[in-house]
Design an enzyme around this catalytic site. Sequence first.
Site, PDB file in Angstrom:
ATOM      1  N   ASP A 174      18.321  -3.341  -2.134  1.00  0.00           N
ATOM      2  CA  ASP A 174      18.367  -3.283  -3.598  1.00  0.00           C
ATOM      3  C   ASP A 174      19.407  -2.271  -4.084  1.00  0.00           C
ATOM      4  OD1 ASP A 174      16.982  -5.021  -5.166  1.00  0.00           O
ATOM      5  OD2 ASP A 174      15.086  -3.921  -5.114  1.00  0.00           O
TER       6      ASP A 174
ATOM      7  N   GLN B 274       9.264  -3.371  -4.890  1.00  0.00           N
ATOM      8  CA  GLN B 274       9.274  -4.037  -6.200  1.00  0.00           C
ATOM      9  C   GLN B 274       8.822  -3.059  -7.290  1.00  0.00           C
ATOM     10  OE1 GLN B 274      10.249  -7.370  -6.813  1.00  0.00           O
ATOM     11  NE2 GLN B 274      10.065  -6.739  -8.948  1.00  0.00           N
TER      12      GLN B 274
ATOM     13  N   LYS C 110      11.554 -14.554  -4.564  1.00  0.00           N
ATOM     14  CA  LYS C 110      12.300 -13.969  -3.450  1.00  0.00           C
ATOM     15  C   LYS C 110      11.826 -14.576  -2.124  1.00  0.00           C
ATOM     16  CE  LYS C 110      13.117  -9.858  -6.157  1.00  0.00           C
ATOM     17  NZ  LYS C 110      12.725  -8.520  -6.565  1.00  0.00           N
TER      18      LYS C 110
END
Length: 282
Positions: free
Chosen positions: A119, A96, A52
Site C-alpha cells: 500500500d 485495511q 481485493k
Amino acid sequence: MAKILDGKVAASIVKNNLKNDVNELKEKGINPKLAVIMVGDDSSSKIYVKNKSIACNDLGIEYEEYLLNEETTMEELLNLIDKLNNDNTVHGILLQSPIPKKLDINEAFRKISPNKDVDGFNPLNVGKLVLGQDTFVSCTPLGILKILELNNIELEGKNAVIIGRSNIVGKPMIQCLLNKNATVTVCHSKTQNLNEITKKADVLVVAIGKANFITKDMVKDDAVIIDVGINRNIETKKICGDVDFENVSKVASYITPVPGGIGPMTIAMLMNNVVKAAKQSK
Ligand code: NAD
C-alpha cells in the site's frame, strides 16, 4: 463532450499483463501471496476487501485474510504483522483502514516491512517516493498515473491541481505528478478562492468525499478530470463521485466516471504492487 477514462478497461489491461508475470513467477517456484488484515467491523472495508480478494483470485495470486475483532490490542496487531513480515510465503501485507481509534495505525504501518508494504504507507517508502526513488507507491495515485499513461495523456509542464491532502491519496499524488514534471498545486478544506485555482487546472484530481462538489463553473474548458471520490447520493442511493459528472463532462476533455473509474485502477495497482513485491523477494 469529454471522453470517458474507463477504469474497468484500463484495469483489465493492467491485470492481463500481470497474469503473465504471475505465471512466470510460479514457474520459478514463487507463488505471489497477499495477506490482508482487517480490524473491526467496518461495512465499507468489507466490500473493499472482498474486491481485493476477487482480483487476487482472478490473477492466481494467493490471498489470506486476517479478521481481528474490535477488542484487538496494539500488541496483538503488531505481533501479527511481525509474523507476516517473517513469513517467506507472504509477499504483500495490507492493513485495511480504518482500524479502531484506540489503535495507532501509523505505528502499525511503520511495522509492515518496507519490502512487503504494497500500500506504500511505510514512512520509508513514502520518503523514497518524495526522493523520486523506486518504491511501493500508494495504489490510488499510482492507478491515476496508469490510466493517464494508457490514454496517452501527457503531464509534463501541465498545471495539475489536487483537491484533498490525505496521506492515502492527496499527498502521494503530489509526488507522483511532480515526478512526471507537472506543476502541482494542492488544495484542501482551508483553501480560499478554490474556484480560481481549479479554473487554472489542466489536470484536476479530486479526492474530497463530497458528492458532486466540483461543478461545471469550477473547471477549465478541455481539462482532464480525475474523480477519486466515492459517495452515496442521498436521493438516488447510488454511488457517485466528488464531481458533477453530467455537467462537467460537457466542458472537460477527459473524465473518469464513478463507479468504474479510479476504483478499479486502485485494485489493479494493488495487484501490480503484490507482483512487484514477489519479484523482489528472494
Ligand atoms: P479524507 O477523507 O481523508 O480527506 C478529505 C480531504 O478533502 C481533506 O484533505 C480535506 O482537506 C479535503 N476537503 C474537505 N472538504 C473540502 C473542501 N470544501 N474544499 C477543499 N478540500 C476539502 O480523504 P481521502 O481518504 O483521500 O478520501 C477522499 C475521497 O476519496 C473519499 O470519498 C474516499 O472514499 C475516496 N477514495 C477513493 C479511493 C478509490 O480507490 N477510488 C481511494 C481512496 C479514497
